[in-house]
Design an enzyme around this catalytic site. Structure first.
Site, short mmCIF file in Angstrom:
data_model
loop_
_atom_site.label_atom_id
_atom_site.label_comp_id
_atom_site.label_asym_id
_atom_site.label_seq_id
_atom_site.Cartn_x
_atom_site.Cartn_y
_atom_site.Cartn_z
N ARG A 11 0.84 -1.21 0.00
CA ARG A 11 0.00 0.00 0.00
C ARG A 11 0.88 1.26 0.00
O ARG A 11 0.53 2.28 0.56
CB ARG A 11 -0.97 0.02 1.18
CG ARG A 11 -1.90 -1.19 1.22
CD ARG A 11 -3.20 -0.92 1.92
NE ARG A 11 -3.04 -0.40 3.27
CZ ARG A 11 -4.06 0.02 4.04
NH1 ARG A 11 -5.29 0.01 3.58
NH2 ARG A 11 -3.84 0.46 5.23
N ALA A 53 -0.14 4.34 2.63
CA ALA A 53 -0.76 3.93 3.90
C ALA A 53 0.11 4.25 5.10
O ALA A 53 -0.14 3.76 6.20
CB ALA A 53 -1.06 2.43 3.86
N LEU A 73 5.41 -0.46 9.13
CA LEU A 73 5.67 -0.81 10.53
C LEU A 73 6.75 -1.88 10.66
O LEU A 73 7.37 -2.00 11.71
CB LEU A 73 4.38 -1.27 11.21
CG LEU A 73 3.31 -0.17 11.37
CD1 LEU A 73 2.08 -0.72 12.07
CD2 LEU A 73 3.87 1.02 12.13
N GLU A 79 1.20 12.96 5.92
CA GLU A 79 2.30 13.91 6.14
C GLU A 79 2.95 14.27 4.80
O GLU A 79 3.27 15.45 4.56
CB GLU A 79 3.32 13.32 7.10
CG GLU A 79 2.79 13.17 8.52
CD GLU A 79 3.85 12.70 9.49
OE1 GLU A 79 4.26 13.50 10.36
OE2 GLU A 79 4.27 11.53 9.39
N GLU A 131 -1.52 7.03 14.44
CA GLU A 131 -0.40 7.00 15.38
C GLU A 131 -0.87 7.11 16.84
O GLU A 131 -0.31 6.47 17.74
CB GLU A 131 0.58 8.15 15.07
CG GLU A 131 1.37 7.98 13.80
CD GLU A 131 0.67 8.48 12.55
OE1 GLU A 131 1.33 8.59 11.51
OE2 GLU A 131 -0.55 8.78 12.62
#
Length: 258
Positions: free
Chosen positions: A26, A62, A66, A112, A132
């Site tokens: 993504r 996306a 992580l 962002e 977040e």
């Protein structure tokens, strides 16, 4: 220009097209991709007059990958965040205006990145979130500075506290995008706008992306004097003088209602 397979750069006439090319992830961001983004915007060809950032597949971006998240002490975390700041500053305060073509997920670091662009064109599939806050972390790519300037502190606080997701229509309404287009057409509209922007006087474009945001942050008396100086500089350019002559002599198009 770039050897990272997760990001693609090409020139389409005078428009620099930058694509995130990790559709199976993504288009999630990692440090290598952010470094490549910085390199591209630090080395745009002189022929580039505007840029478009887009994402392959079903999503714009996306957010943070992580799997790239590492345990860091406070100092390491600060320097990591600053490396993202430096990269996205090259987008926001670079040599050319940047249009983001948004679709699907515009989440976390993806939002962002979009907020560092000057114009955001979303299609009807776009959705926005800042997860977040519910994951026990905080934005680190400049979002706490840029996003409140688009939608206000209260809305960003809500997004991070509650995990609220804005759909495309509501996102455009609150200011996350300036344009809302039918599904599948955000890139075409972004390219249309980028080509139009590229026809402006280069010095005026530069003033709009590098000086106007700073004027907006200055006290009024400082803003007025900054405006007077950049106004004088812009109108002194030979191209600007020719454009004014064209208008006065009836060779320039008149402003009309869309």
């Amino acid at each position: 220009m770039n050897s990272n397979p997760d990001i693609h750069f090409e020139m389409q006439d005078t428009v620099a097209v930058v694509r995130l090319t990790r559709p199976t992830k993504r288009n999630a961001l990692n440090d290598k991709l952010i470094a490549s983004l910085r390199h591209i915007f630090e080395n745009l060809p002189a022929t580039a007059k505007a840029a478009v950032i887009a994402g392959d597949g079903d999503h714009f971006c996306a957010g943070l990958d992580l799997s790239d998240l590492q345990e860091r002490d406070a100092g390491q975390g600060m320097h990591h965040s600053r490396s993202w700041h430096h990269a996205l500053e090259r987008v926001q305060y670079g040599p050319v205006p940047v249009v983001a073509a948004l679709h699907g997920a515009v989440v976390g670091g993806g939002l962002e990145l979009a907020s560092a662009c000057h114009i955001r064109v979303a299609d009807e599939s776009a959705f926005y979130a800042l997860p977040e806050g519910t994951r026990g972390i905080f934005v680190g790519g400049g979002g706490s500075v840029r996003i409140p300037r688009l939608i206000g502190v209260a809305r960003m606080t809500d997004m991070m506290l509650t995990g609220r997701v804005y759909n495309a229509a509501d996102g455009e309404r609150v200011g996350l995008a300036q344009y809302l287009e039918p599904k599948g057409t955000s890139f075409a509209k972004a390219m249309e706008l980028a080509k139009r922007i590229g026809n402006n006087a280069p010095l005026t474009n530069y003033a709009l992306i590098n000086v106007l945001p700073r004027i907006a942050e200055q006290p009024a008396d400082q803003g007025f004097i900054t405006e007077s100086m950049i106004s004088a500089i812009a109108q002194s350019a030979p191209e600007a003088k020719q454009r004014v002559r064209d208008f006065l002599e009836g060779r320039a198009a008149k402003v009309q209602q869309a």
